[in-house]
Motif scaffolding. Sequence first.
Motif, mmCIF file in Angstrom:
data_model
loop_
_atom_site.group_PDB
_atom_site.id
_atom_site.type_symbol
_atom_site.label_atom_id
_atom_site.label_comp_id
_atom_site.label_asym_id
_atom_site.label_seq_id
_atom_site.Cartn_x
_atom_site.Cartn_y
_atom_site.Cartn_z
ATOM 1 N N ARG A 156 0.547 -1.289 0.094
ATOM 2 C CA ARG A 156 0.333 0.555 0.143
ATOM 3 C C ARG A 156 0.797 1.736 0.154
ATOM 4 O O ARG A 156 1.534 1.012 0.918
ATOM 5 C CB ARG A 156 -0.726 -0.197 1.689
ATOM 6 N N VAL A 157 0.905 2.334 -0.851
ATOM 7 C CA VAL A 157 1.476 3.713 -0.844
ATOM 8 C C VAL A 157 0.180 4.781 -0.565
ATOM 9 O O VAL A 157 -0.553 4.622 -1.175
ATOM 10 C CB VAL A 157 1.813 3.409 -2.535
ATOM 11 N N ALA A 158 1.201 5.592 -0.115
ATOM 12 C CA ALA A 158 1.051 6.789 -0.016
ATOM 13 C C ALA A 158 -0.683 7.083 1.398
ATOM 14 O O ALA A 158 -1.443 7.377 0.770
ATOM 15 C CB ALA A 158 0.298 7.767 -1.149
ATOM 16 N N VAL A 159 0.394 5.817 1.642
ATOM 17 C CA VAL A 159 -0.692 5.808 3.009
ATOM 18 C C VAL A 159 -1.058 6.851 4.042
ATOM 19 O O VAL A 159 -0.401 7.962 4.190
ATOM 20 C CB VAL A 159 -0.267 4.616 4.463
ATOM 21 N N ARG A 160 -2.180 7.185 4.046
ATOM 22 C CA ARG A 160 -2.666 8.005 5.476
ATOM 23 C C ARG A 160 -3.057 7.247 6.600
ATOM 24 O O ARG A 160 -3.352 6.157 6.905
ATOM 25 C CB ARG A 160 -3.572 8.464 4.315
ATOM 26 N N PRO A 161 -2.895 7.867 7.466
ATOM 27 C CA PRO A 161 -3.658 7.404 8.984
ATOM 28 C C PRO A 161 -4.523 6.385 8.347
ATOM 29 O O PRO A 161 -4.643 5.294 9.207
ATOM 30 C CB PRO A 161 -4.226 8.464 9.551
ATOM 31 N N GLY A 162 -5.427 6.902 7.977
ATOM 32 C CA GLY A 162 -7.297 5.851 8.132
ATOM 33 C C GLY A 162 -6.604 4.793 7.089
ATOM 34 O O GLY A 162 -7.066 3.839 7.675
ATOM 35 N N ASP A 163 -5.645 5.128 6.267
ATOM 36 C CA ASP A 163 -6.282 3.385 5.687
ATOM 37 C C ASP A 163 -4.434 2.402 6.692
ATOM 38 O O ASP A 163 -5.207 1.047 5.304
ATOM 39 C CB ASP A 163 -4.762 3.719 4.504
ATOM 40 N N LEU A 164 -4.272 2.655 7.288
ATOM 41 C CA LEU A 164 -3.592 1.244 8.048
ATOM 42 C C LEU A 164 -4.603 0.344 8.237
ATOM 43 O O LEU A 164 -4.324 -0.679 8.457
ATOM 44 C CB LEU A 164 -3.229 2.318 9.490
ATOM 45 N N GLN A 165 -5.597 0.968 9.387
ATOM 46 C CA GLN A 165 -6.649 -0.583 10.109
ATOM 47 C C GLN A 165 -7.737 -0.670 8.447
ATOM 48 O O GLN A 165 -7.425 -2.353 8.746
ATOM 49 C CB GLN A 165 -7.741 0.248 10.666
ATOM 50 N N ILE A 166 -7.516 -0.337 7.634
ATOM 51 C CA ILE A 166 -7.832 -0.851 6.623
ATOM 52 C C ILE A 166 -6.771 -2.508 6.057
ATOM 53 O O ILE A 166 -7.813 -3.601 5.615
ATOM 54 C CB ILE A 166 -8.912 -0.161 5.218
ATOM 55 N N ALA A 167 -6.001 -1.481 5.285
ATOM 56 C CA ALA A 167 -5.219 -2.398 4.802
ATOM 57 C C ALA A 167 -4.044 -3.581 5.745
ATOM 58 O O ALA A 167 -4.486 -4.912 5.679
ATOM 59 C CB ALA A 167 -3.295 -1.778 4.814
ATOM 60 N N GLU B 103 1.995 -5.639 -10.321
ATOM 61 C CA GLU B 103 1.200 -5.401 -8.937
ATOM 62 C C GLU B 103 0.818 -4.080 -8.577
ATOM 63 O O GLU B 103 -0.244 -4.358 -8.110
ATOM 64 C CB GLU B 103 2.470 -4.894 -8.161
ATOM 65 N N GLN B 104 1.249 -3.285 -10.200
ATOM 66 C CA GLN B 104 -0.100 -1.679 -10.101
ATOM 67 C C GLN B 104 -1.171 -1.966 -10.727
ATOM 68 O O GLN B 104 -2.402 -1.148 -9.981
ATOM 69 C CB GLN B 104 0.858 -0.951 -10.565
ATOM 70 N N VAL B 105 -1.270 -3.236 -11.919
ATOM 71 C CA VAL B 105 -3.069 -3.326 -11.984
ATOM 72 C C VAL B 105 -3.310 -3.899 -10.580
ATOM 73 O O VAL B 105 -4.068 -4.175 -11.168
ATOM 74 C CB VAL B 105 -2.812 -4.799 -13.315
ATOM 75 N N LYS B 106 -2.698 -4.871 -10.263
ATOM 76 C CA LYS B 106 -3.420 -6.092 -9.080
ATOM 77 C C LYS B 106 -3.993 -4.685 -8.376
ATOM 78 O O LYS B 106 -5.286 -4.593 -7.834
ATOM 79 C CB LYS B 106 -2.440 -6.726 -7.791
ATOM 80 N N VAL B 107 -3.363 -3.001 -7.591
ATOM 81 C CA VAL B 107 -3.988 -2.445 -7.294
ATOM 82 C C VAL B 107 -5.046 -1.657 -8.186
ATOM 83 O O VAL B 107 -5.943 -1.328 -7.145
ATOM 84 C CB VAL B 107 -3.204 -1.244 -6.766
ATOM 85 N N LEU B 108 -5.229 -1.721 -8.741
ATOM 86 C CA LEU B 108 -6.332 -0.513 -9.738
ATOM 87 C C LEU B 108 -7.799 -1.681 -9.919
ATOM 88 O O LEU B 108 -8.649 -1.729 -9.593
ATOM 89 C CB LEU B 108 -6.210 -0.887 -10.664
ATOM 90 N N ALA B 109 -7.373 -3.428 -9.446
ATOM 91 C CA ALA B 109 -8.609 -3.686 -9.575
ATOM 92 C C ALA B 109 -8.855 -4.115 -8.119
ATOM 93 O O ALA B 109 -10.130 -4.648 -7.781
ATOM 94 C CB ALA B 109 -7.988 -5.542 -9.783
ATOM 95 N N GLU B 110 -8.357 -4.336 -6.935
ATOM 96 C CA GLU B 110 -8.624 -3.879 -5.563
ATOM 97 C C GLU B 110 -9.695 -2.509 -5.409
ATOM 98 O O GLU B 110 -10.299 -2.247 -5.061
ATOM 99 C CB GLU B 110 -7.396 -3.855 -4.640
ATOM 100 N N ALA B 111 -9.116 -2.005 -6.485
ATOM 101 C CA ALA B 111 -9.653 -0.365 -5.678
ATOM 102 C C ALA B 111 -11.115 -0.547 -6.911
ATOM 103 O O ALA B 111 -12.637 -0.318 -6.828
ATOM 104 C CB ALA B 111 -9.189 0.631 -7.237
ATOM 105 N N GLY B 112 -10.775 -1.459 -7.730
ATOM 106 C CA GLY B 112 -12.741 -1.521 -8.656
ATOM 107 C C GLY B 112 -13.285 -2.186 -7.787
ATOM 108 O O GLY B 112 -14.432 -2.011 -8.114
ATOM 109 N N GLN B 113 -13.462 -2.462 -7.078
ATOM 110 C CA GLN B 113 -14.140 -3.051 -5.774
ATOM 111 C C GLN B 113 -14.984 -2.307 -4.353
ATOM 112 O O GLN B 113 -15.885 -2.799 -4.285
ATOM 113 C CB GLN B 113 -12.994 -4.642 -4.895
ATOM 114 N N GLN C 117 -8.764 5.257 -3.975
ATOM 115 C CA GLN C 117 -8.922 6.053 -5.580
ATOM 116 C C GLN C 117 -7.817 6.624 -5.181
ATOM 117 O O GLN C 117 -6.814 6.538 -6.361
ATOM 118 C CB GLN C 117 -9.841 7.513 -5.435
ATOM 119 N N LYS C 118 -7.159 7.043 -4.403
ATOM 120 C CA LYS C 118 -5.246 7.574 -4.268
ATOM 121 C C LYS C 118 -4.462 6.819 -4.511
ATOM 122 O O LYS C 118 -3.052 7.412 -5.153
ATOM 123 C CB LYS C 118 -5.143 8.381 -2.634
ATOM 124 N N ALA C 119 -4.421 5.294 -4.120
ATOM 125 C CA ALA C 119 -3.280 4.355 -4.342
ATOM 126 C C ALA C 119 -3.242 4.298 -6.387
ATOM 127 O O ALA C 119 -2.865 3.932 -6.447
ATOM 128 C CB ALA C 119 -3.794 3.201 -3.690
#
Length: 403
Positions: free
Chosen positions: A45-56, A344-354, A362-364
């Motif tokens: 997970r890149v460009a991580v924000r505080p709220g992203d920690l629990q989610i990830a 790996e980035q295609v995977k990130v886009l696929a995860e965002a698609g969910q 969106q930021k990721a």
Amino acid sequence: MKTTILILAANPQGTSALALMSEIRHISEGLKRSLHRDSFNLEQRVAVRPGDLQIALRETKPRIVHFCGHGTGEQGLVLENDAGQSQCVSTEALASLFGLIGNWVECVILNACFSEVQAKAIVEQVNYVIGMRQAILDRSAIAFTTGFYEALGSGDSIERAYHFGCNRIQLEIPHSLTSRKGTVVEAGKPEIIDEHQIPVFLEKALLTPFQPILNSHSIDREATPMQNNINLIGSSNTNLTGSGTINTYSAPNNVERNQVINNNNDSSRKMEINGNIGGDFNASGQALNFGEMEISGTVTNTIEQPEKAETPEAPQLAELLKQLQAAIETNPDLSEEDKEVALEQVKVLAEAGQNPQAGGLQKASKTAMKIIKGTLVGLPTATKLIEQCNQLLPAIAGLLGLA
């Protein structure tokens, strides 16, 4: 069951630039070169924000958490806010978070300057924590990471992998850079800390029991090809290659069908598998080409998730992502290293698609788009992949609500 490693990275605007993608790539390559590379699953997970920690952490349930970015000592670790600017997460908040998930996280690596403060707090909740006593060179951080994960993937313990990481700094970083003034421990007497001594290993007083990182059934890839008889009891569609004699027996109907591969000179190298064996194996029991397609298969599986989402754009998004994946995999001009990064980035886009509307995703996604475009730098302008990406990426961005 595979061991999941979660990489969290942040390099906010206005902070000194770090070679974060290089560090992530070295982690991936270190594991890929290792003996038991197929026993690990790498999430990032890149460009991580505080709220992203629990989610990830909840999404991936990692055994190992690796943070790469900036640290400020007492003020905490530096993440990003919604505007991409710096936002510190306090030591107390981090310790509290890991206290909630210490039952599945065994090790935390804080590859950030002055992170020993956070390491000392987190180790009260997590078995092993590695932090940095002071500022550490970018090159040293990457050297430590490489040595650590190569050793871990070869079957070494977390503590032993730490020592391999420190030794890698000694081996790779010129001595002129490895000794500098550190923390002042007495007035007028600054402590001299060598670069390889900056990473610090901490262990919880009372360890939480965990299964070994590498399962006992992991295959020894360095095993000598068997020169002995191989007995297969029961039916099998397996192809075996190698020297030696193969004897096949048909088991009676009332006998459980097992396949047994036994090296008669070494009783420890015995593999029993219930049911039929599928795929090609060589005589040492190693699946052929198993690891090479793992990243591709993981991306494909992730793409299938948004395809099932109950949104009108889901099928179209999945199709575009499949086209992007195929274009990357089949392009002869991309190095294997760049292909892996792009996939790996295609995977990130696929995860965002969910969940396209989630702000963190969106930021990721935006970052993933930039990284994919970055892998194309240096390719001939007439390369087919550039043309395909110029068509696919804007369409994908539109479906993800990034346009």
